[in-house]
Design an enzyme around this catalytic site. Structure first.
Site, mmCIF file in Angstrom:
data_model
loop_
_atom_site.group_PDB
_atom_site.id
_atom_site.type_symbol
_atom_site.label_atom_id
_atom_site.label_comp_id
_atom_site.label_asym_id
_atom_site.label_seq_id
_atom_site.Cartn_x
_atom_site.Cartn_y
_atom_site.Cartn_z
ATOM 1 N N THR A 1 0.834 -1.210 0.000
ATOM 2 C CA THR A 1 0.000 0.000 0.000
ATOM 3 C C THR A 1 0.866 1.256 0.000
ATOM 4 O O THR A 1 0.642 2.174 -0.800
ATOM 5 C CB THR A 1 -0.928 -0.004 1.240
ATOM 6 N N CYS B 1 -8.195 -7.375 1.681
ATOM 7 C CA CYS B 1 -7.832 -6.112 2.338
ATOM 8 C C CYS B 1 -9.060 -5.330 2.772
ATOM 9 O O CYS B 1 -8.964 -4.467 3.615
ATOM 10 C CB CYS B 1 -6.949 -5.267 1.432
#
Ligand code: PLP
Length: 380
Positions: free
Chosen positions: A71, A328
């Protein structure tokens, strides 16, 4: 039997990786920025890890920057490219991970970056002629297109995309989180300015990843602070994470062929067993096609039924861990933006099974049988 088929969310740590990390938790605890011997030995280990990663990707250590994961690496590439290079137009797809999509949306909202989404068909196959058209109209563009989709497994032709970007002088970032450690990346061949990796997707530790940024592309850091990572990321390094990441990538690349054969065999077996036991089963995206999707991911479309709402819960009760889309965002209960973008029938159930080197054919048989039984009971 307890079965873990959620390896696209995260993979179990390899014992060999743990053994490489342990001394950096106990004995070698120095701060790598310290100039004394405790610090210097740790600094040297980080630089060895960087060299290992760079070597495995056929690039230079100066182009590898360790981060807190995929990320942060995606955010850095996208935000810093737009800010540092003054880019005001970006092209991406509706099928990207939120690490890319939400970052792009933020830039659109707060920094006036104009966004274009690439067309794709109902299986998620991208229209590269559209990319050519968009780039011909608008130079000075950032293109962010993932290598493989984490939900449906589609593999995109990043070699071809890189060539198109180069031809039009566009900056190309690819979210390679799902292929790193599972496919070979040769950065001398690939025309990408940025690719990324996340250790926990290839049997390394969580909370550590890296950004490859090619030497020509000069960006400012996302995280301000000390001079770590050659002024590209402030903050004391996650030392044992970095050591684990390099070890995990080394093992993944060393054993890649053998693991690919084993895991592809499991995926093929799952497709075969589900089709054998169920009439109305299909596969979302291109996940049933061996050469067009990750060998690690199978996204199954199941018959419309009352049990669909409780599908993952029922699997969990049967001791099967799987996912209904991107792990996620699991728990957020917002459904899958990827399946929505493909216009998948919302009344059908969908489950993502993702496999690793530790799974066995017996586990596959148990899962296929359990799923088939759940629907037979319901539809009878
Ligand atoms: N990109 C893709 C395609 C992913 O699948 C994930 C995690 O699922 C990420 C980015 C985020 O990586 P991390 O968990 O290391 O932040």
């Amino acid at each position: 039997m307890r079965v873990y088929l959620d390896n696209a969310a995260t993979t179990p740590l390899d014992k060999e990786v743990f053994d490489a990390m342990a001394p950096f938790m106990l004995e070698h605890f120095g701060n790598p920025s310290s100039i004394h011997s405790h610090g210097r030995e740790v600094r040297a280990a980080i630089e060895r890890a960087r060299k290992t990663v760079a070597g495995l990707l056929n690039t230079s250590p100066a182009e590898i920057f360790f981060t807190s994961g995929g990320t942060e690496a995606d955010n850095s590439a996208i935000i810093c490219t737009c800010r540092s290079l003054g880019i005001k137009h970006a092209i991406t797809t509706k099928l990207e991970h939120h690490a890319v999509l939400h970052t792009m949306e933020l830039l659109e909202k707060q920094e006036g970056v104009q966004l274009s989404y690439l067309r794709h068909d109902e299986r998620g196959d991208l229209d590269l002629e559209h990319l050519e058209e968009l780039l011909a109209r608008q130079p000075q563009t950032l293109v962010s297109i993932m290598h493989a989709n984490n939900e449906i497994g589609n593999l995109n032709d990043i070699e071809a995309i890189g060539e198109i970007c180069k031809k039009h002088n566009a900056i190309f970032h690819s979210d390679t989180v799902q292929t790193m450690g599972h496919y070979k990346h040769d950065l001398q061949q690939l025309k990408a300015n940025f690719i990324v990796g996340s250790a926990h997707k290839f049997h390394g530790p969580k909370g550590v990843g890296f950004l490859f940024c090619d030497a020509e592309t000069k960006i400012q850091p996302l995280i301000q602070g000390g001079a770590q990572e050659r002024n590209m990321r402030g903050g004391t390094e996650n030392v044992y994470g970095i050591i684990g990441l390099a070890k995990a990538l080394e093992i993944a690349c060393r054993d890649m062929g053998e693991h690919q054969r084993h895991i592809q065999g499991l995926k093929d077996r799952m497709i075969y067993k589900l089709r054998e036991q169920m009439d109305d089963v299909s596969f979302n995206g291109m996940s049933e096609f061996g050469d067009k999707s990750l060998y690690t991911v199978l996204n199954v479309s199941l018959p419309a039924s009352d049990i669909n709402e409780m599908l993952l819960f029922s699997l969990d009760i049967a001791k099967i861990s799987a996912s209904g889309g991107s792990a996620c965002s699991s728990g957020a209960n917002t459904g899958s933006h990827v399946l929505r973008a493909l216009d998948c029938d919302p009344s059908r159930g969908s489950v993502r099974f993702s496999f690793s080197k530790y799974n066995t054919p017996e586990e596959i048989d148990y899962v296929a049988e359990t799923v088939a039984k759940m629907y037979k009971k319901q539809l009878a």
